[in-house]
Write a protein that holds these residues in place. Structure first.
Motif, PDB file in Angstrom:
ATOM      1  N   LEU A  10       0.828  -1.213   0.000  1.00  0.00           N
ATOM      2  CA  LEU A  10       0.000   0.000   0.000  1.00  0.00           C
ATOM      3  C   LEU A  10       0.855   1.252   0.000  1.00  0.00           C
ATOM      4  N   VAL A  11       1.896   1.254   0.767  1.00  0.00           N
ATOM      5  CA  VAL A  11       2.790   2.428   0.800  1.00  0.00           C
ATOM      6  C   VAL A  11       3.442   2.620  -0.563  1.00  0.00           C
ATOM      7  N   ALA A  12       3.858   1.526  -1.214  1.00  0.00           N
ATOM      8  CA  ALA A  12       4.499   1.622  -2.533  1.00  0.00           C
ATOM      9  C   ALA A  12       3.518   2.152  -3.569  1.00  0.00           C
ATOM     10  N   VAL A  13       2.259   1.677  -3.522  1.00  0.00           N
ATOM     11  CA  VAL A  13       1.231   2.161  -4.452  1.00  0.00           C
ATOM     12  C   VAL A  13       0.940   3.645  -4.185  1.00  0.00           C
ATOM     13  N   ILE A  17       1.467   6.657  -6.868  1.00  0.00           N
ATOM     14  CA  ILE A  17       0.399   7.602  -7.248  1.00  0.00           C
ATOM     15  C   ILE A  17       0.849   9.038  -6.970  1.00  0.00           C
ATOM     16  N   LEU A  18       1.480   9.235  -5.838  1.00  0.00           N
ATOM     17  CA  LEU A  18       1.951  10.574  -5.470  1.00  0.00           C
ATOM     18  C   LEU A  18       3.007  11.065  -6.447  1.00  0.00           C
ATOM     19  N   VAL A  19       3.950  10.242  -6.809  1.00  0.00           N
ATOM     20  CA  VAL A  19       4.999  10.626  -7.767  1.00  0.00           C
ATOM     21  C   VAL A  19       4.374  10.904  -9.127  1.00  0.00           C
ATOM     22  N   SER A  20       3.413  10.079  -9.555  1.00  0.00           N
ATOM     23  CA  SER A  20       2.740  10.306 -10.841  1.00  0.00           C
ATOM     24  C   SER A  20       1.994  11.634 -10.822  1.00  0.00           C
ATOM     25  N   PHE A  21       1.285  11.891  -9.739  1.00  0.00           N
ATOM     26  CA  PHE A  21       0.558  13.159  -9.610  1.00  0.00           C
ATOM     27  C   PHE A  21       1.522  14.354  -9.642  1.00  0.00           C
ATOM     28  N   LEU A  22       2.631  14.239  -8.918  1.00  0.00           N
ATOM     29  CA  LEU A  22       3.620  15.327  -8.913  1.00  0.00           C
ATOM     30  C   LEU A  22       4.260  15.489 -10.292  1.00  0.00           C
ATOM     31  N   ALA A  23       4.457  14.406 -11.025  1.00  0.00           N
ATOM     32  CA  ALA A  23       5.033  14.496 -12.371  1.00  0.00           C
ATOM     33  C   ALA A  23       4.080  15.243 -13.301  1.00  0.00           C
ATOM     34  N   VAL A  24       2.785  14.927 -13.209  1.00  0.00           N
ATOM     35  CA  VAL A  24       1.787  15.625 -14.045  1.00  0.00           C
ATOM     36  C   VAL A  24       1.769  17.111 -13.699  1.00  0.00           C
ATOM     37  N   VAL A  25       1.801  17.400 -12.406  1.00  0.00           N
ATOM     38  CA  VAL A  25       1.782  18.812 -11.978  1.00  0.00           C
ATOM     39  C   VAL A  25       3.030  19.529 -12.489  1.00  0.00           C
TER      40      VAL A  25
END
Length: 148
Positions: A10-13, A17-25
């Protein structure tokens, strides 16, 4: 799977998700910064020539104002000189012309009396000495004041 493995998964997922969101931002932020840079560059390219033209216009207006100031100074000097000339001419010729006119009038009047001509217009009739007023007019106003 054990409880520790599920928690790690869960922490890895969550981190993915957080890294993907930050990359989009970050990608969107980079696009926005590129657009802002283009906009600033375009404004700068247009504003610099406009500022140059405005500076040239201000310099031209200053030159014209300097010319107008010089003209106004010259006009003031000419008006001052004209006033001085007018007062000089008035002083120089005014007095003698009045004297000549008065002398001419006196000569005409003297010649008119010498010839026996009628007195000039506007002169009062001669005064008769020792003439008495008729009785009806003598002291009429004084009596009315006393009665009132």
């Amino acid at each position: 799977m054990s409880g520790g493995e599920v928690a790690g998964l869960l922490v890895a997922v969550f981190w993915a998700i957080l890294v993907s969101f930050l990359a989009v931002v970050l990608v969107r932020l980079a696009q926005t910064l590129k657009a802002a840079t283009k906009l600033v560059t375009g404004v700068t390219e247009r504003a610099v020539p406009l500022l140059g033209e405005a500076s040239a216009t201000v310099r031209s207006a200053q030159t014209q104002l300097d010319r107008v100031d010089a003209i106004a100074t010259d006009v003031q000097e000419v008006a001052s000189n004209a006033s001085a000339l007018s007062s000089t001419v008035s002083t120089t010729f005014g007095g003698p012309l009045v004297k000549v006119a008065a002398f001419g009038y006196g000569v005409r009047r003297a010649l008119g009396r010498k010839r026996g001509a009628a007195p000039a217009r506007g002169t009062p009739p001669p005064v008769v000495v020792r003439r008495t007023l008729p009785g009806a007019r003598r002291g009429g106003r004084g009596r009315e004041r006393g009665k009132g």
